[in-house]
Design an enzyme around this catalytic site. Structure first.
Site, PDB file in Angstrom:
ATOM      1  N   GLY A   1      26.911  13.963  35.120  1.00 17.03           N
ATOM      2  CA  GLY A   1      26.426  14.363  33.868  1.00 17.03           C
ATOM      3  C   GLY A   1      26.301  15.792  33.854  1.00 17.03           C
ATOM      4  CD1 TRP A   2      23.401  19.662  30.551  1.00 17.02           C
ATOM      5  CD2 TRP A   2      25.972  20.201  30.513  1.00 17.02           C
ATOM      6  NE1 TRP A   2      23.861  21.263  29.999  1.00 17.02           N
ATOM      7  CE2 TRP A   2      25.010  21.518  29.911  1.00 17.02           C
ATOM      8  CE3 TRP A   2      27.251  20.210  30.384  1.00 17.02           C
ATOM      9  CZ2 TRP A   2      25.662  22.654  29.625  1.00 17.02           C
ATOM     10  CZ3 TRP A   2      27.622  21.463  30.107  1.00 17.02           C
ATOM     11  CH2 TRP A   2      27.128  22.461  29.602  1.00 17.02           C
ATOM     12  CB  THR A   3      21.284  17.744  34.415  1.00 18.43           C
ATOM     13  OG1 THR A   3      21.163  17.851  33.067  1.00 18.43           O
ATOM     14  CG2 THR A   3      20.329  18.432  35.337  1.00 18.43           C
TER      15      THR A   3
ATOM     16  CG  MET B   1      32.183  12.538  26.870  1.00 16.11           C
ATOM     17  SD  MET B   1      30.923  13.297  28.028  1.00 16.11           S
ATOM     18  CE  MET B   1      31.807  14.673  28.946  1.00 16.11           C
TER      19      MET B   1
ATOM     20  CD  GLU C   1      29.118  16.284  30.965  1.00 13.26           C
ATOM     21  OE1 GLU C   1      28.379  17.058  30.308  1.00 13.26           O
ATOM     22  OE2 GLU C   1      29.017  14.798  30.921  1.00 13.26           O
ATOM     23  CE1 TYR C   2      32.760  18.280  30.002  1.00 10.69           C
ATOM     24  CE2 TYR C   2      31.457  20.338  29.617  1.00 10.69           C
ATOM     25  CZ  TYR C   2      31.626  19.158  29.231  1.00 10.69           C
ATOM     26  OH  TYR C   2      31.174  18.385  28.279  1.00 10.69           O
TER      27      TYR C   2
ATOM     28  CD1 TRP D   1      23.938  10.105  25.093  1.00 13.00           C
ATOM     29  CD2 TRP D   1      24.411   9.340  27.126  1.00 13.00           C
ATOM     30  NE1 TRP D   1      23.064  10.688  25.966  1.00 13.00           N
ATOM     31  CE2 TRP D   1      23.479  10.144  27.139  1.00 13.00           C
ATOM     32  CE3 TRP D   1      25.286   8.779  28.164  1.00 13.00           C
ATOM     33  CZ2 TRP D   1      22.673  10.055  28.378  1.00 13.00           C
ATOM     34  CZ3 TRP D   1      24.393   9.072  29.311  1.00 13.00           C
ATOM     35  CH2 TRP D   1      23.299   9.641  29.541  1.00 13.00           C
TER      36      TRP D   1
ATOM     37  CG  ASP E   1      32.050   7.475  34.257  1.00 11.12           C
ATOM     38  OD1 ASP E   1      33.180   7.408  33.973  1.00 11.12           O
ATOM     39  OD2 ASP E   1      31.046   7.860  33.852  1.00 11.12           O
TER      40      ASP E   1
ATOM     41  CE1 TYR F   1      28.921  12.583  24.106  1.00 13.76           C
ATOM     42  CE2 TYR F   1      30.185  10.641  23.211  1.00 13.76           C
ATOM     43  CZ  TYR F   1      29.546  11.294  24.319  1.00 13.76           C
ATOM     44  OH  TYR F   1      29.540  10.950  25.548  1.00 13.76           O
ATOM     45  CG  ASP F   2      27.156  16.359  22.455  1.00 17.61           C
ATOM     46  OD1 ASP F   2      26.407  15.879  21.476  1.00 17.61           O
ATOM     47  OD2 ASP F   2      27.055  16.145  23.279  1.00 17.61           O
TER      48      ASP F   2
ATOM     49  CG  ASP G   1      29.767  12.667  32.964  1.00 16.10           C
ATOM     50  OD1 ASP G   1      30.371  13.527  32.736  1.00 16.10           O
ATOM     51  OD2 ASP G   1      28.670  12.349  32.353  1.00 16.10           O
TER      52      ASP G   1
END
Length: 393
Positions: free
Chosen positions: A111-113, A224, A152-153, A364, A148, A226-227, A150
């Site tokens: 994830g992003w974090t 993804m 990023e990136y 999400w 999965d 979106y955003d 994730d």
């Protein structure tokens, strides 16, 4: 601007939706009697409970083909639990398979974090082996159906994460070696193990990866889409399906899908992403009903779907951008603009998925719509109608 989560009205939700939901017989259980999702289409929910325990009936598993539980973390190159109640939540989700035996439960790592450990984990054959072995142990411990990724990136800083030029090829190697190990493990475990990735919708993501090779090793590419407008000095759609010629950023889900296909990813592996939330800007002048206008973004503020009726009740007007196939709200008095997803835009995206033979839809995240209206729109849009009755013929 932030709107408090006050009790919502289904009448107002219907007003926002602007499209009638399918009518079900009052004499039937609407969940039990609904047709199943087509086997060729995925409906994937990212579930992000963080430090709380899921209620046993919180997730409507009858409407889903897959749950990606977010997030596991990476510590010392190995996958570890991300939150305090993950073990309890995995047990609850596995119990839910009694209701939907075909449901698959994957753990989403990063994830992003928490993507900061991927570059190191993918760097060498030894570090990749260590990461993959931890994935196997994690999946076996919690009786999961796969992983999965994730990240990023790859090749990009993300949230200040470690990154290297080597990430481009190492991303491919990590997934290839993961798939090879899973192929061996599923023979031992007597069940299929799935791999998927959550990927950025930008051209830059494609430049920093080898998606023509990567796609060989994953079951789905969860795009993804979106955003597209996060912060920034001007308003815009968070998840436009098509490009509005007036959009200065020239972004859309359609453009991202096209670029992924051109990069070598087959449509049959692409899962289109939806946001179950909204974003807002303030200080937006009343030109073009606030769309593509200068404003001050409310950073870090997400509206969940049940909050949106509060806006309608306080002077916001719903608008539909037919070029982008996207809704938005604008209040000319307070000069606040909101971008979001609703059943009408979801219906258009479901049509797109079907027409372009994509694998399905992911979103999400689940808890952002406690009404279930958005999930019903996804399910209704991807579920083929029942065959016409021959009774009386």
């Amino acid at each position: 601007m932030r709107v408090s989560a006050a009790p919502f009205s289904r009448a107002l939700l219907a007003l926002i939706a602007f499209v009638a939901m399918p009518v079900l017989s009052s004499s039937a259980d609407p969940v039990a009697s609904a047709p199943a999702v087509s086997a060729s289409r995925e409906i994937i929910a990212y579930v992000f409970p963080q430090n709380r325990v899921l209620a046993p009936d919180e997730i409507n598993v009858r409407r889903l083909t897959r749950i990606n539980y977010a997030f596991a973390n990476i510590k010392d190159g190995q996958i570890v639990e991300g939150f305090s109640h993950d073990a309890e939540n995995f047990a609850i989700l596995n119990e839910a398979k009694r209701t939907n035996p075909s449901l698959k439960i994957l753990v989403s790592v990063g994830g992003w974090t928490w993507s900061g450990g991927f570059s190191d984990a993918a760097l060498t054959p030894r570090s990749r082996e260590r990461f993959i072995l931890s994935a196997v142990r994690f999946i076996e411990r919690y009786k999961l159906d796969g992983l999965d990724i994730d990240w990023e990136y790859p090749g990009q800083p993300g949230a200040g994460n470690t990154f290297r030029p080597e990430d481009k090829h190492n991303f491919t190697l990590l997934l290839a070696e993961l798939r090879l190990r899973f192929d061996k493990e599923q023979t031992r475990l007597h069940r299929r193990l799935y791999t998927s990735i959550a990927t950025g919708a930008s051209s830059k993501f494609l430049l920093n990866t080898e998606m023509d090779k990567v796609q060989r090793y994953v079951d789905t590419v969860n795009l993804m889409t979106y955003d597209f407008y996060v912060g920034g000095p001007a308003t815009g759609h968070d998840a436009p399906l098509f490009h509005n010629p007036a959009d200065p950023k020239n972004v859309s889900a359609d453009r991202s899908v096209t670029e992924y296909e051109q990069a070598g990813v087959p449509a049959s592996k692409i899962v289109l992403g939806l946001p179950f939330y909204g974003r807002s800007w303030g200080e937006v002048e009343n030109r073009n009903n606030g769309l593509f206008q200068p404003g001050r973004a409310a950073r870090g503020v997400h509206f969940s779907y049940p909050e949106l009726p509060n806006l309608i009740a306080t002077g916001f007007i719903r608008h539909w951008d037919s070029a982008a196939a996207a809704p938005y709200l604008y209040n000319p008095r307070t000069k606040v603009f909101v971008t979001y997803e609703d059943p009408q835009s979801i219906a258009e995206k479901c049509k797109y998925v079907t027409a372009h033979k994509l694998r399905g839809i992911m979103f999400w995240e689940y808890s952002n719509d406690t009404t279930g209206i958005l999930l019903e729109a996804v399910h209704g849009g991807l579920t083929p109608p029942p065959p016409a009755s021959s009774a009386g013929n």
